[in-house]
Design a protein around this motif. Sequence first.
Motif, PDB file in Angstrom:
ATOM      1  N   LEU A   1      89.210 -89.225   0.489  1.00 35.70           N
ATOM      2  CA  LEU A   1      87.808 -89.430   0.139  1.00 35.70           C
ATOM      3  C   LEU A   1      87.168 -90.514   0.994  1.00 35.70           C
ATOM      4  N   VAL A   2      87.945 -91.519   1.398  1.00 36.95           N
ATOM      5  CA  VAL A   2      87.437 -92.570   2.296  1.00 36.95           C
ATOM      6  C   VAL A   2      87.152 -91.982   3.681  1.00 36.95           C
ATOM      7  N   VAL A   3      88.042 -91.122   4.153  1.00 40.29           N
ATOM      8  CA  VAL A   3      87.802 -90.454   5.440  1.00 40.29           C
ATOM      9  C   VAL A   3      86.540 -89.602   5.339  1.00 40.29           C
ATOM     10  N   LEU A   4      86.400 -88.877   4.240  1.00 41.37           N
ATOM     11  CA  LEU A   4      85.190 -88.085   4.022  1.00 41.37           C
ATOM     12  C   LEU A   4      83.951 -88.972   3.983  1.00 41.37           C
ATOM     13  N   GLN A   5      84.065 -90.155   3.377  1.00 39.57           N
ATOM     14  CA  GLN A   5      82.948 -91.110   3.334  1.00 39.57           C
ATOM     15  C   GLN A   5      82.464 -91.450   4.735  1.00 39.57           C
ATOM     16  N   ALA A   6      83.417 -91.736   5.617  1.00 38.47           N
ATOM     17  CA  ALA A   6      83.053 -92.095   6.989  1.00 38.47           C
ATOM     18  C   ALA A   6      82.362 -90.927   7.686  1.00 38.47           C
TER      19      ALA A   6
ATOM     20  N   ILE B   1      72.233 -85.955   2.948  1.00 40.37           N
ATOM     21  CA  ILE B   1      73.625 -86.236   3.311  1.00 40.37           C
ATOM     22  C   ILE B   1      73.995 -87.646   2.846  1.00 40.37           C
ATOM     23  N   GLY B   2      73.082 -88.594   3.009  1.00 39.35           N
ATOM     24  CA  GLY B   2      73.323 -89.960   2.530  1.00 39.35           C
ATOM     25  C   GLY B   2      73.568 -89.995   1.030  1.00 39.35           C
ATOM     26  N   GLY B   3      72.880 -89.147   0.292  1.00 38.90           N
ATOM     27  CA  GLY B   3      73.111 -89.046  -1.147  1.00 38.90           C
ATOM     28  C   GLY B   3      74.524 -88.569  -1.462  1.00 38.90           C
TER      29      GLY B   3
ATOM     30  N   LEU C   1      77.562 -90.021  -3.894  1.00 40.09           N
ATOM     31  CA  LEU C   1      78.266 -89.158  -4.841  1.00 40.09           C
ATOM     32  C   LEU C   1      79.773 -89.170  -4.577  1.00 40.09           C
ATOM     33  N   ASN C   2      80.172 -89.087  -3.320  1.00 42.93           N
ATOM     34  CA  ASN C   2      81.591 -89.134  -2.972  1.00 42.93           C
ATOM     35  C   ASN C   2      82.199 -90.479  -3.384  1.00 42.93           C
ATOM     36  N   GLY C   3      81.445 -91.561  -3.261  1.00 38.17           N
ATOM     37  CA  GLY C   3      81.919 -92.874  -3.705  1.00 38.17           C
ATOM     38  C   GLY C   3      82.173 -92.901  -5.201  1.00 38.17           C
TER      39      GLY C   3
ATOM     40  N   VAL D   1      85.775 -93.503  -7.174  1.00 38.03           N
ATOM     41  CA  VAL D   1      85.966 -94.479  -8.258  1.00 38.03           C
ATOM     42  C   VAL D   1      86.628 -93.805  -9.462  1.00 38.03           C
ATOM     43  N   HIS D   2      86.189 -92.618  -9.797  1.00 32.72           N
ATOM     44  CA  HIS D   2      86.789 -91.912 -10.936  1.00 32.72           C
ATOM     45  C   HIS D   2      88.272 -91.616 -10.688  1.00 32.72           C
TER      46      HIS D   2
END
Length: 149
Positions: free
Chosen positions: A78-83, A106-108, A112-114, A118-119
Amino acid sequence: MRKALVVVTLVSLVAFALQFVFAAVGAFTKPASEGAYALHSVTGMAVIPVLILLTTLFAVLAKAPGRLIGLAILPLGLVVLQALIAMLANASTDTAGASTPFGLAIGGLHALNGIIAVHVVVSVHQAARRLADPTPAGASAVVGEREPA
């Protein structure tokens, strides 16, 4: 090792909470600058990945069920996806360099991915606490384990 797993998952939760604070600091810094997101970037690209790897290592060493180990490493993806989401959002500007509706959407997804990450970390922390609980009720409620028949 199981108590260390609980501690590192708790530290991870704190790091993720700080990520949201650091994002807000960047968003509300005036005048806006690239450096406004420095804490957010360093935490997201260095601190959190190290904590995820430590969590996974401690889960393996604690002999956690495979499902918990898989859940522990999931935030790294998910962190890789964040980048990738952040790069796509930043690249989606008009010729003057201003944000576009597509880039904002896309910024939104970045936010959402963040939240999803967290969950996942909350779930890992809860499972780690159950794994470290010496009572039979706590031990049987670990992610991936079945209740005794």
